[in-house]
Design an enzyme around this catalytic site. Sequence first.
Site, PDB file in Angstrom:
ATOM      1  N   GLU A 163      15.159  22.649  14.962  1.00 16.49           N
ATOM      2  CA  GLU A 163      16.443  22.430  14.314  1.00 16.49           C
ATOM      3  C   GLU A 163      17.250  23.688  14.018  1.00 16.49           C
ATOM      4  O   GLU A 163      18.471  23.653  14.045  1.00 16.49           O
ATOM      5  CB  GLU A 163      16.207  21.662  12.991  1.00 16.49           C
ATOM      6  CG  GLU A 163      15.631  20.274  13.163  1.00 16.49           C
ATOM      7  CD  GLU A 163      16.590  19.332  13.882  1.00 16.49           C
ATOM      8  OE1 GLU A 163      17.813  19.432  13.665  1.00 16.49           O
ATOM      9  OE2 GLU A 163      16.116  18.513  14.687  1.00 16.49           O
ATOM     10  N   SER A 183     -20.169 -27.775 -15.392  1.00 21.64           N
ATOM     11  CA  SER A 183     -21.376 -27.407 -16.138  1.00 21.64           C
ATOM     12  C   SER A 183     -21.454 -25.923 -16.458  1.00 21.64           C
ATOM     13  O   SER A 183     -22.271 -25.516 -17.292  1.00 21.64           O
ATOM     14  CB  SER A 183     -22.618 -27.819 -15.338  1.00 21.64           C
ATOM     15  OG  SER A 183     -22.692 -29.223 -15.225  1.00 21.64           O
TER      16      SER A 183
END
Length: 807
Positions: free
Chosen positions: A88, A463
């Site tokens: 860049e 249960s």
Amino acid sequence: MLTRILLGFLVVCLALAIIAAGLLGFAVAVTYPKLPSLEVLTDYRPKIPLRIYTADGVQIGEFGEERRAFTRIQDVPQLMKQAIMAAEDERFYQHGGIDYVGVARAMLGNVVSGHPKSGASTITMQVARNFFLSSEKTLTRKFNEALLAFKIEHNLSKDQILELYFNQIYLGQRAYGFAAAGQAYYGRPLKELSIAQMAMLAGLPKAPSSYNPVVNPDRARLRQLYVLRRMRELSFITAEQYEAAKNEPNSVSRQSEDFSVPAQYVAEMVRQTMFERYKENAYTDGYRVYTTVDSQHQKWAFDALRAGLTEYDVRHGYRGPESFIDLKTLPAGERDESLDESLAAIRDSGKLQPGVVLEASANKVVVYMRGGRQVEVSGAGLNFARRALSPKLTPAQQIRPGAVVRVQQNDKGSWEIGQMPQVEGAFVSMDPHDGAIKSLVGGFDFNRNHFNRVTMAWRQPGSSFKPFIYSAGLERGFTPSSMINDAPLVIDPQSIGGQRWEPKNYDGKFGGMMTMRQALTRSKNLVSIRILMAIGVDYAQEYIGHFGFGPKQHPAYLTMALGAGVVTPLQMAEGYSVFANGGSRVRSYLIDRIEDDQGRVLARTAPTVAGKNAEQAIDPRNAFIMTSMMKDVVRYGTAVRAMSLGRTDLAGKTGTTNDARDAWFSGFNPALVGIAWVGFDNNRSLGGGETGGGAALPIWIHYMAQALKGTPEVDVPVPSGIVERAGAGAKGGAEYYYEEFQNTNPDLGLNNRSSDPQANEDTAAPAMQGEQRPAPTPSTPAPQAAPATPRPTPPRDAVDKVKEQLF
């Protein structure tokens, strides 16, 4: 004449230059004061997503519009910086914001090529554009960009500018900044990337969509080679490094956004909590949340639940293909693309991957999978779905060309046909001493259904709720050796809300007189009801509140004895923790701490800890005796399969509701509580023969086999105030009694009855004939629950009034 013309031309040019300079100076003078403040740069606050971690630091979730991981410039590898500058702005550290050499070179290149080929934007100019300007290509925008670049250069250092660029730039795949891109494309931090991978990332800012290595690998490769060549020309890398990087194969990760630890339900719970607390800022301010979940425990729980639900699904057979695609209608030459498009909408689920059948016979099925891969399933891989290969079935039930099926690889690497279970389940485990959740799985597949059954599914516990009723019975004078009649019983309609009730045991058999310990071990419904009738439903309803169960979910009816109320698996984990930790009520918690993006702790959970600041919910003696009784459930009763773990410190209780709509196992040892639930979301039956011991217990065993591996057994000492009688318990073991009850009649005046079920079966039914009429209910109101310490002798008047009626 020529001299005058040249002089005139120079004068005109000079005048134009002066005018242009004046206009430029005027434009700068007018525009510069109007440039935006650089406060957004000097006080940079990027949008950082919410990240969620396990207690041991493994990331399990991320929420936010932008993937971003802010990185200080000093922490960026030097080669990564050089790759960016090579791609860049090679003169970044030399120019003052505008690279005039670069501008001249770009202009010359554009003139030679005859069309705009390259620009000359510096990294500083890109920072200005990304933070303040649009991407429109106009002279005004370019002019403002140049002025902003000068302003930025005069107010920030080069490293500050590069740091802003490094963290703000968009690089595709929802990734902002190079650190996030490294994770998105390679699943690695920057310091672990190769030179070739750094070059690939450095080439992205020019055009993230065009050079995306996932979407456009060929164009991305050309850009990568350009960056590598520039790095070599600038002597950032050696010739050897250049050649190695140039020849390195593309290693872009194609993994989904899922994390290595399957904890989506946990992450979603945290997300909701964070949004309630911080609203939209939760997704942008970089909060890090550390949960109590252990990554290994979470994996074990996830695998255990999926294995258990798959086993259930296999027991009930193959249902057929998920859907069908008409292969004849697909465009010629575009079959693979069309199939990929259809399969793209179907997500994988663990090892189960979707595919389309191309060929099907009794001996072989060829399946097309995403990306053009074809797999062959044969032999044992067809066993589960072999019936669907029969031509006698309807077309909708057959595995035939065009059928959408699920396939998976077994441990040996062979492919087999599977299916997504319709049944659902939940599993949660927690530390009973402080309530820290160690694992939580709210369903088979979070992507299929986000409904979290651990916290949101209100189901009947069956249960598995009996231990809480038995615990209340101990407080009212029952002992583990109290003799209670397991015989037929008809309940007064007024006592259960207006309906006549004739409860049965699960197996339809009656055992006659038996001890309280035997009754829990064998999960006898009639005994549980008799205990509840003796102690009073109002007392029991208040007592179960000590475990965290509310009266609205558990109405004061006798059906409470059989778990007819509703609970969540997380509630059951908290309830069973009271038994596991010696009687203290601890609250479960999932979030250990919240940190900001700098690692500062903003909030931390202060848990209630058993033996320290936790409420003493029940007498420690009660917890000890109940644990002893539930150990017998594992040793000799409905959970005997858990003995495969080879431990003696395990306790728990199975649970199965009417018509087998819910299957539970709630179990623990002193260090860990685990709750497994299996059922259908629409509450339909699990099918004949399905029980808590058959459907839920294997999940618990699968998890505990890993979670307790290598941990020593815990032998809890007998609390003070308990009398131990050798040989009085099950199989000749010890029995335990409250000290104040040791001289009372342990069977409530029923010593004249035999403890042999066969000896009483003939007389049990006739003895109940008088109960066929509406049975009176205790008129004496239940007393208030006694505090855990000190221990007064529990009132027995209610028991005395009804014992003849019950027994």
